[in-house]
Design an enzyme around this catalytic site. Sequence first.
Site, PDB file in Angstrom:
ATOM      1  N   GLN A 122     -42.454  -9.015   9.273  1.00 21.45           N
ATOM      2  CA  GLN A 122     -43.177  -7.820   8.517  1.00 21.45           C
ATOM      3  C   GLN A 122     -44.447  -7.471   9.249  1.00 21.45           C
ATOM      4  O   GLN A 122     -45.026  -6.186   9.419  1.00 21.45           O
ATOM      5  CB  GLN A 122     -43.427  -7.937   7.123  1.00 21.45           C
TER       6      GLN A 122
ATOM      7  N   GLY B  83     -45.134 -12.872  -1.302  1.00 25.38           N
ATOM      8  CA  GLY B  83     -44.792 -13.376   0.296  1.00 25.38           C
ATOM      9  C   GLY B  83     -44.835 -12.411   1.266  1.00 25.38           C
ATOM     10  O   GLY B  83     -45.035 -11.470   1.025  1.00 25.38           O
TER      11      GLY B  83
ATOM     12  N   HIS C 211     -35.759 -14.237   0.080  1.00 28.10           N
ATOM     13  CA  HIS C 211     -35.917 -12.887   0.473  1.00 28.10           C
ATOM     14  C   HIS C 211     -36.851 -12.939   1.918  1.00 28.10           C
ATOM     15  O   HIS C 211     -36.502 -12.109   2.821  1.00 28.10           O
ATOM     16  CB  HIS C 211     -37.016 -12.318  -0.796  1.00 28.10           C
ATOM     17  N   GLU C 212     -37.879 -13.693   2.031  1.00 31.75           N
ATOM     18  CA  GLU C 212     -38.746 -13.856   3.368  1.00 31.75           C
ATOM     19  C   GLU C 212     -37.757 -14.460   4.460  1.00 31.75           C
ATOM     20  O   GLU C 212     -38.062 -14.010   5.531  1.00 31.75           O
ATOM     21  CB  GLU C 212     -39.771 -14.760   2.808  1.00 31.75           C
TER      22      GLU C 212
ATOM     23  N   HIS D 289     -35.829 -11.878   6.108  1.00 30.20           N
ATOM     24  CA  HIS D 289     -36.988 -11.036   6.925  1.00 30.20           C
ATOM     25  C   HIS D 289     -36.896 -11.729   8.275  1.00 30.20           C
ATOM     26  O   HIS D 289     -36.847 -10.929   9.502  1.00 30.20           O
ATOM     27  CB  HIS D 289     -38.171 -11.191   6.529  1.00 30.20           C
TER      28      HIS D 289
ATOM     29  N   CYS E  14     -40.523  -5.374  -2.147  1.00 28.95           N
ATOM     30  CA  CYS E  14     -40.919  -5.979  -0.602  1.00 28.95           C
ATOM     31  C   CYS E  14     -42.305  -5.126  -0.163  1.00 28.95           C
ATOM     32  O   CYS E  14     -42.118  -3.666  -0.301  1.00 28.95           O
ATOM     33  CB  CYS E  14     -39.960  -5.586   0.138  1.00 28.95           C
ATOM     34  N   LEU E  15     -43.305  -5.852   0.342  1.00 28.08           N
ATOM     35  CA  LEU E  15     -44.224  -4.747   1.059  1.00 28.08           C
ATOM     36  C   LEU E  15     -43.826  -3.927   2.074  1.00 28.08           C
ATOM     37  O   LEU E  15     -44.480  -3.052   2.448  1.00 28.08           O
ATOM     38  CB  LEU E  15     -45.485  -5.918   1.506  1.00 28.08           C
TER      39      LEU E  15
HETATM   40 NI    NI Z   1     -39.891  -8.613   2.065  1.00 35.84          NI
END
Ligand code: NI
Length: 171
Positions: free
Chosen positions: A51, A46, A134-135, A138, A92-93
């Site tokens: 991000q 995701g 989670h997204e 963000h 997470c990226l």
């Molecule tokens: Ni993330």
Amino acid sequence: MALLTVLCYPDPRLHKVAKPVAQVDARIKKIVADMAQTMYEAPGVGLAATQVDIHERILVIDVSDSQDELRVFINPELVWVSPETKSWREGCLSVPEYYDEVERPDVIRVRALGLDGKEFEVEADGLLSVCLQHEMDHLQGKVFVEHLSMLKRNRISLKMKKRAKELVGQR
Ligand code: NI
């Protein structure tokens, strides 16, 4: 399509609150295509626009094993959460190489616009539920480590700053 740069925690731009998308037009479609490419390349399940330093309410998600079931959520809103919660090990990226348990509602319902500009609703459980929550965090300027203790967060912050310095040193 183009690969986008993913911001790393504790970059302050990760804490900006995203604005709703006014219209799903060619510009938004281009952003979605670039975000999808960036997510698959990482690889990740995701990615939120926040991000990649785009502060509009756009998410791309693919929780399939084959990585060929792209889901796009524009202006996603939580419409229902189950009282039951579940703990998952998240990554997470924007927080490379760090994983930790976060407790969230087990099942959720989300309303959003698709790439066709039409509204849809989805009930999600399992990884899709975790990923969506989670997204969506963000987009509110919240990184998953903010669900953890202050002690852990400070430790992660130091670790990420050290990692960033090492990466610069390697160039
Ligand atoms: Ni993330």
